[in-house]
Design a protein around this motif. Structure first.
Motif, PDB file in Angstrom:
ATOM      1  N   GLY A 145      37.351  38.712  36.190  1.00 42.60           N
ATOM      2  CA  GLY A 145      38.610  38.188  35.676  1.00 42.60           C
ATOM      3  C   GLY A 145      38.420  36.892  34.908  1.00 42.60           C
ATOM      4  N   ASP A 146      39.277  35.919  35.193  1.00 46.78           N
ATOM      5  CA  ASP A 146      39.228  34.634  34.482  1.00 46.78           C
ATOM      6  C   ASP A 146      38.296  33.615  35.134  1.00 46.78           C
ATOM      7  OD1 ASP A 146      41.097  35.375  32.492  1.00 46.78           O
ATOM      8  OD2 ASP A 146      42.754  34.994  33.889  1.00 46.78           O
ATOM      9  N   ALA A 147      37.594  34.014  36.177  1.00 51.87           N
ATOM     10  CA  ALA A 147      36.712  33.069  36.874  1.00 51.87           C
ATOM     11  C   ALA A 147      35.663  32.504  35.920  1.00 51.87           C
ATOM     12  CB  ALA A 147      36.031  33.750  38.049  1.00 51.87           C
ATOM     13  N   VAL A 148      35.400  31.235  36.073  1.00 50.03           N
ATOM     14  CA  VAL A 148      34.379  30.558  35.270  1.00 50.03           C
ATOM     15  C   VAL A 148      33.061  30.599  36.031  1.00 50.03           C
ATOM     16  CG1 VAL A 148      33.669  28.372  34.234  1.00 50.03           C
ATOM     17  CG2 VAL A 148      36.082  29.067  34.187  1.00 50.03           C
ATOM     18  N   ILE A 149      32.015  31.006  35.356  1.00 47.72           N
ATOM     19  CA  ILE A 149      30.697  31.051  35.998  1.00 47.72           C
ATOM     20  C   ILE A 149      30.032  29.689  35.875  1.00 47.72           C
ATOM     21  CG2 ILE A 149      28.412  32.116  35.962  1.00 47.72           C
ATOM     22  CD1 ILE A 149      29.705  34.654  34.893  1.00 47.72           C
TER      23      ILE A 149
END
Length: 268
Positions: A43-47
């Motif tokens: 999804g929109d999670a930032v790595i």
């Protein structure tokens, strides 16, 4: 004398060459596939750019594309790992497994076997309270998802759901830490394999959920897809709480439910 020295040096280099040649680094390689998959997986999670607390190891060139060993090992021993998702970019169904680990699994040391359909990045997305991290390897393998089953379908169905536990060594006295392997009989058909007699495609039929418990304490769960190899096997380290058996609960895509208590003093 000089000739003898040069000959001995050359022989020594030749003898050492295989060890050097056998050491191959296989980091992730750039590719568009992951960018296309990324939102569907996280999804929109930032790595995070920081080093992942969970490393992944896989062979650079797989011996068998249908049973490629993947090892997850926790490198940051203080990290709290909520979830680990194994992704094989170029597979028809890229998400191979979503794993959660109980407290007794820390630090995580976990191995599973997967199918790799073509040369691909294999990565693990690790979710922690501090954020999402990624590590990975590039694996040269092809044809794993369509590789023929190793056994006759009727034999596979006759043994469907049978389980076996193996324990390795004795628990360390100071920590009760020990190593185990759980094996489950199941064809894990991918839907891309053909019946060797009729040449018709075999419908997909695979383990989609699995839980392993010691007594009332959950060790790990696995939600899987077609990329998990035939006869799934999971090898792992855990802190033994003294329960006399490990209990495995699993379901497959045909609605079958398998549950078995595997006594530690009667392992297969």
């Amino acid at each position: 004398m000089a000739h003898t020295f040069r000959l001995a040096t050359a022989l020594a280099l030749l003898m050492a060459a295989p060890a050097v040649a056998g050491t191959v680094e296989n980091p992730l390689v750039p590719g568009q596939t992951w960018e296309d998959l990324r939102f569907d997986v996280i999804g929109d999670a930032v790595i995070s750019d920081a080093e992942s607390p969970l490393s992944i190891d896989a062979p650079y060139r797989a011996h068998d594309a249908a049973t490629v060993p993947i090892v997850l090992k926790q490198t940051n021993l203080t990290a709290e790992i909520d979830k680990a998702t194994v992704v094989i970019d170029e597979n028809p169904a890229p998400v191979a497994a979503e794993l959660t680990f109980g407290a007794a699994m820390a630090p995580v040391d976990f191995e599973l076997r997967v199918r790799v359909n073509q040369y691909s990045n294999v990565r693990v997305l690790t979710e922690t309270p501090e954020g999402t991290f990624m590590s990975g390897r590039f694996v040269k393998a092809s044809g794993g998802c369509s590789a023929p089953a190793s056994r006759d379908p009727s034999e596979m169905m006759a043994n469907l759901g049978q389980m076996k536990l193996r324990l390795f060594g004795e628990p360390e006295m100071s920590t009760a830490r020990r190593e185990a392997q759980i094996m489950l009989r199941h064809p894990n058909y991918s839907g891309l394999q053909r019946n060797q007699v009729t040449q018709l495609f075999i419908p997909a039929h695979f383990i989609d959920h699995m839980e392993v418990w010691q007594g009332e304490e959950m060790l790990f769960t696995m939600d899987g897809g077609i990329s998990i190899s035939e006869n799934p096997a999971f090898r792992f380290s855990y802190t033994d709480n003294g329960a006399p058996a490990l209990t495995v609960k699993a379901t497959d895509t045909e609605g079958n439910v398998f549950e078995q208590s595997l006594p530690k003093d009667a392992q297969g």
